[in-house]
Every structure is written in C-alpha cells, then in structure tokens.
Scaffold this motif. Sequence first.
Motif, PDB file in Angstrom:
ATOM      1  N   PHE A  48       0.832  -1.199   0.000  1.00  0.00           N
ATOM      2  CA  PHE A  48       0.000   0.000   0.000  1.00  0.00           C
ATOM      3  C   PHE A  48       0.870   1.255   0.000  1.00  0.00           C
ATOM      4  N   GLY A  49       0.325   2.324  -0.556  1.00  0.00           N
ATOM      5  CA  GLY A  49       1.001   3.606  -0.458  1.00  0.00           C
ATOM      6  C   GLY A  49       1.228   3.982   0.992  1.00  0.00           C
ATOM      7  N   ALA A  50       2.399   4.534   1.292  1.00  0.00           N
ATOM      8  CA  ALA A  50       2.804   4.946   2.641  1.00  0.00           C
ATOM      9  C   ALA A  50       3.094   3.768   3.563  1.00  0.00           C
ATOM     10  N   ALA A  51       3.187   2.550   3.005  1.00  0.00           N
ATOM     11  CA  ALA A  51       3.523   1.395   3.847  1.00  0.00           C
ATOM     12  C   ALA A  51       5.002   1.342   4.174  1.00  0.00           C
ATOM     13  N   GLY A  52       5.812   2.176   3.506  1.00  0.00           N
ATOM     14  CA  GLY A  52       7.226   2.265   3.852  1.00  0.00           C
ATOM     15  C   GLY A  52       8.190   1.680   2.842  1.00  0.00           C
ATOM     16  N   LYS A  53       7.750   1.434   1.618  1.00  0.00           N
ATOM     17  CA  LYS A  53       8.619   0.789   0.625  1.00  0.00           C
ATOM     18  C   LYS A  53       9.933   1.546   0.437  1.00  0.00           C
ATOM     19  N   GLY A  54       9.850   2.842   0.201  1.00  0.00           N
ATOM     20  CA  GLY A  54      11.062   3.619  -0.028  1.00  0.00           C
ATOM     21  C   GLY A  54      12.002   3.604   1.163  1.00  0.00           C
ATOM     22  N   SER A  55      11.453   3.740   2.357  1.00  0.00           N
ATOM     23  CA  SER A  55      12.286   3.754   3.563  1.00  0.00           C
ATOM     24  C   SER A  55      12.973   2.411   3.784  1.00  0.00           C
ATOM     25  N   TYR A  56      12.227   1.328   3.594  1.00  0.00           N
ATOM     26  CA  TYR A  56      12.822   0.001   3.788  1.00  0.00           C
ATOM     27  C   TYR A  56      13.923  -0.257   2.766  1.00  0.00           C
ATOM     28  N   ILE A  57      13.700   0.148   1.518  1.00  0.00           N
ATOM     29  CA  ILE A  57      14.715  -0.046   0.485  1.00  0.00           C
ATOM     30  C   ILE A  57      15.964   0.763   0.823  1.00  0.00           C
ATOM     31  N   SER A  58      15.772   2.006   1.247  1.00  0.00           N
ATOM     32  CA  SER A  58      16.918   2.859   1.576  1.00  0.00           C
ATOM     33  C   SER A  58      17.753   2.262   2.699  1.00  0.00           C
ATOM     34  N   GLU A  59      17.095   1.674   3.672  1.00  0.00           N
ATOM     35  CA  GLU A  59      17.821   1.078   4.792  1.00  0.00           C
ATOM     36  C   GLU A  59      18.441  -0.261   4.399  1.00  0.00           C
ATOM     37  N   PRO A 206       7.638 -17.329  -3.970  1.00  0.00           N
ATOM     38  CA  PRO A 206       6.543 -17.122  -3.012  1.00  0.00           C
ATOM     39  C   PRO A 206       6.441 -15.675  -2.556  1.00  0.00           C
ATOM     40  N   TRP A 207       5.249 -15.320  -2.090  1.00  0.00           N
ATOM     41  CA  TRP A 207       5.019 -13.998  -1.511  1.00  0.00           C
ATOM     42  C   TRP A 207       5.284 -14.036  -0.003  1.00  0.00           C
ATOM     43  N   HIS A 208       5.742 -12.904   0.520  1.00  0.00           N
ATOM     44  CA  HIS A 208       5.925 -12.726   1.961  1.00  0.00           C
ATOM     45  C   HIS A 208       5.204 -11.441   2.360  1.00  0.00           C
ATOM     46  N   ALA A 209       4.089 -11.578   3.051  1.00  0.00           N
ATOM     47  CA  ALA A 209       3.344 -10.409   3.517  1.00  0.00           C
ATOM     48  C   ALA A 209       3.918  -9.953   4.863  1.00  0.00           C
ATOM     49  N   VAL A 210       4.200  -8.662   4.969  1.00  0.00           N
ATOM     50  CA  VAL A 210       4.843  -8.113   6.168  1.00  0.00           C
ATOM     51  C   VAL A 210       4.008  -6.956   6.710  1.00  0.00           C
ATOM     52  N   ALA A 211       3.619  -7.052   7.968  1.00  0.00           N
ATOM     53  CA  ALA A 211       2.908  -5.951   8.612  1.00  0.00           C
ATOM     54  C   ALA A 211       3.909  -4.853   8.948  1.00  0.00           C
ATOM     55  N   THR A 212       3.646  -3.642   8.485  1.00  0.00           N
ATOM     56  CA  THR A 212       4.621  -2.555   8.699  1.00  0.00           C
ATOM     57  C   THR A 212       4.027  -1.388   9.472  1.00  0.00           C
ATOM     58  N   THR A 213       3.006  -1.651  10.270  1.00  0.00           N
ATOM     59  CA  THR A 213       2.484  -0.605  11.146  1.00  0.00           C
ATOM     60  C   THR A 213       3.568  -0.149  12.112  1.00  0.00           C
ATOM     61  N   ASP A 214       4.293  -1.129  12.648  1.00  0.00           N
ATOM     62  CA  ASP A 214       5.432  -0.833  13.519  1.00  0.00           C
ATOM     63  C   ASP A 214       6.708  -0.955  12.698  1.00  0.00           C
ATOM     64  N   ARG A 215       7.469   0.118  12.619  1.00  0.00           N
ATOM     65  CA  ARG A 215       8.657   0.155  11.769  1.00  0.00           C
ATOM     66  C   ARG A 215       9.697  -0.879  12.202  1.00  0.00           C
ATOM     67  N   ARG A 216       9.903  -1.025  13.481  1.00  0.00           N
ATOM     68  CA  ARG A 216      10.917  -1.963  13.960  1.00  0.00           C
ATOM     69  C   ARG A 216      10.547  -3.400  13.593  1.00  0.00           C
ATOM     70  N   TYR A 217       9.301  -3.751  13.815  1.00  0.00           N
ATOM     71  CA  TYR A 217       8.862  -5.109  13.469  1.00  0.00           C
ATOM     72  C   TYR A 217       8.985  -5.344  11.966  1.00  0.00           C
TER      73      TYR A 217
END
Length: 501
Positions: A48-59, A206-217
């Motif tokens: 989803f938009g704003a789920a953190g894709k760019g931030s996770y890739i950058s890190e 395979p797909w891996h669904a990741v909950a990203t409400t909490d950034r650390r998790y």
Amino acid sequence: MLSELKLDRELSKEEYKSRIKPIREALARESLRVKAERVPVVILFEGFGAAGKGSYISELILNWDPRGFRVFSTREPDVNQARRPWLWRFWENLPEYGKIAVFDRSWYRDVTVDRVDHGLADETIDQMYDDINTFERQLTDDGYCVIKLFLCISCEEQKKRFTNLRASEHTAWRVTDDDLMHNRQYKRHFAAFDEMIRRTDTPNAPWHAVATTDRRYGTVTAFEIIANAMKEAVDRTIEERAARAARTEPLPVVFDPGVPVQPIKKLAEVNLDCHIEDDRYKRELERCRTELAQLHNRIYRAKLPVVIAYEGWDAAGKGGNIKRLVSSFDARGYGVIPIAAPIPAELNHHYLWRFWREMPRTGHIAIFDRSWYGRVMVERIEGFCTQEQWMRAYREINEFEKFLADWNTVVVKFWLHIDPDEQLRRFQNRAADPNKAWKLSDEDWRNREKWDQYEEAVDDMLRCTNTEYAPWYIIESNEKKYARIRVMKIMIDTLHRALGD
C-alpha cells in the motif's frame, strides 16, 4: 492471505536492537556469497502507499556494496515503454549474475494499482497473470532468486500517514491526489492485492506479507526474509553445481514444447530442386517490392509490430535474402539485428535477455539474422549450455513467442535450407573471391563436419517450436533467387492476414 495478517505486530527497542545486528551481518555476508557464486537476485517491494517501501529499500541497501545492486522505481510506462511488450522494461532491468536488483513496485503494478485506476478487462488481467508466472518461472529456472515482499498497513494507518506527510512542507509533495483517492478506495485495492498474492504465490517465487504498522517489526521481518532467501538460493546453487559435476551419464533427453505445435517436414524430406527463370525473378522481385512497401506503410499505421527470425545453414544466403526483403521497407521503420557469439554482459544474463531488449516498437519491424534458436542448435551441440538448459529452452522459446503474439506481434521464422554439396560449392567460391573470403571462417568448416548433428538439432527445433502463432517456413535455398522470392511472398501473405485482408 492478507486478511489473515496481523497488522498490530510490534517490537520493543530492546528486542529490535538484539535482533537487527545479526540480520544486517547476514545480509552483508549473503551479498558476498551472491557475488562469489554468481547468483542473480531480484527483490520486489509491493504494498500500500505509505507502507514504507522507499524507507525500507533505503535502509536495506546500506548493508551492501553499492557496486553490487541497482534500485528501480516503477511508474506508469513512458511513451517508449508503452510501445513495447509490457514486460520489456522489466527484462531490460534484470540484474547480471551475481548482482541484485531491487524494485520499488514492479510488474505487479499493472495488475493491481493500474487495474483499479484504469479498469482493465478481466481477460487482460488473466493473460497478465499467466505472463507473470511464466516470467518468474523462467527466471528461477535460470538460477535467479526472486524475493517478493508485500508491505501491509490498515486503511486508518495509511490515512494517518498521509495526513502527517501533508502537514510538513518538506514532505507534502509525496502525497498526490491519486494517493488520497487510493485511500478512499482502500477496499478495492486490498481485494486486488489479495488476488495478486493468491494467483502468483508459487513455490519458486513465493510472496511474503509483512505488517509494517510498527517500523521496527517490519524492518526485522523483511530483512530476515531477504537474508534467508538469499542464503537458500546460494546454497541451492552450490548443491546443483556439485550434482551436475558428479553426474557421469547424460540425462534422458526430454522435449517439452509446453504448448500445442504444428506438424512440419524434416529437412531430409524437403525437395531442394526449386528454380525460377531470370526474367520471372526480375518481374516477381519488382512486384513483391511494390506490395511489401505498401504493406509496410499499413502495418505502421495499424501499429502492428513484426518480428522476423532468420536461421539456416552457413552460406545458405541469409544476408542476401534479408537485403532483398528490406529493400522494400522504409529504413526508419525496421532494424536488422545480427546475432553473433554473446558478449560478456549477455553471458551474464538469462539467454533471452539480449533478444527481449531488441523487441520492436509498435508499427516497426525487427529482423534477426540468427536468433534465440542458437540455444537449441550451436549451444546444444558445442556444449555452451547444460543439457537441462537446452532441453528447457523449447518451452521457454514457445512462451516467449506466445507472449509476443498475444501482444499482437507478427512472428515469422525462416529456415534457409541447402544441401551439403551446395554449401561446399559456396564455401569454395568464397575462399576464391577476395571480396568474400572474409565471410568464411575456420568455424564454418568445423560446423560442416558436424552436419548430421546439426541436422538432428534443427529437426528437433522445427518439430518442437512450429506453432500456429509463430510458424516456421523451410525455404528451399539451393537457388538463392528462388529463396528470395519465396520469402517475400510468404511475408506478403502473412502481413495481409495480420491486417485482416
């Protein structure tokens, strides 16, 4: 699948610190093994938009040598990309063996975000899902590690993040009107994403669904998935190489076209005693040129792409045949692609990569002087690929050509056939002519000594890849003039049919 994901998962700072360090070390370690074992890695970040894709890739990429990866951000296709087969831009950006490509959205954008926004027809979506599964299977069969992550947040969390971004002048630009609309249509996008995962969650990718409400998790979970997948891919590659090296007997030969094929003659059954009178040749040549020139204009206006593959024996006359065919065409509307031994960059990719990159724009013609069929001829006979690879290639080639045909490409394939005596005569004439001697090489003479092996391979190729949508035409070429007119007439008939005449 998405409905079962718990979105409220979180980690404390202490647990995050204890877990993230070994994961980062694993990411760095596996990237070195990827390079050493020449395993290509493709990582997709969807969500989803704003789920953190760019931030996770950058890190994520901070854990790797910047020379070993590239990041691609997928948006709607530009004008040039829109005139190519829809997977073309993704084939073009595949990583070399031993390198990593990270996609911020990918080929899944078309069947999810764009599907909701533009209302693509169900039959179009079905075809695209088939294309995607085929594409990913071809990659993983070739040793690619394909890692697919879906980052998920709730509708309320997405709305909150959009509000926070818009509250600052430094980040407000990141939230577009489309983003706000997507939040209002969250349920529709959720359904599209859920279907995407269900229809493309395969054992090889395979797909891996990741909950990203909490950034650390989200960080720990996503990075751990990536590190483990890279390790498994490298371990598997090492094991497979060891198994091939230990094999003492060849595998049973299995031909799997993967699609329905049409009957076709063996080369030995073709009558090469075909002739045309000089006067008739001149008349037919002029008539064919005139008609082909008109058809070229029509396919350009109709935006029909055309792919023509020339194969044949050495000295069968491919160059002269192509020269007469293209003399009918506007030079701005076609390209001739001569295929020689692959250069290092091509050897470091899937063998179809260099051919995908040459696919024509709509309304244009691409003519291949030799083609992807080298995989099942010279590479098979000379040992330039493994037995598993050339046996697998029949199906891969049929799928490649089926994709083109589904994209309304006219695909025509010519085998220029001569007998051994005629080849010897042409070789001798070339050797005696200073203006043509450069065409003759030691390799030509060596290949001639393997005529029977090549004939067997060609018969297998014709039998396994003669499809309704990409037919083979065996061109009797002992007489060059006859062969030229026959090719031109076949192209006239083919283009008339494609234009609905």
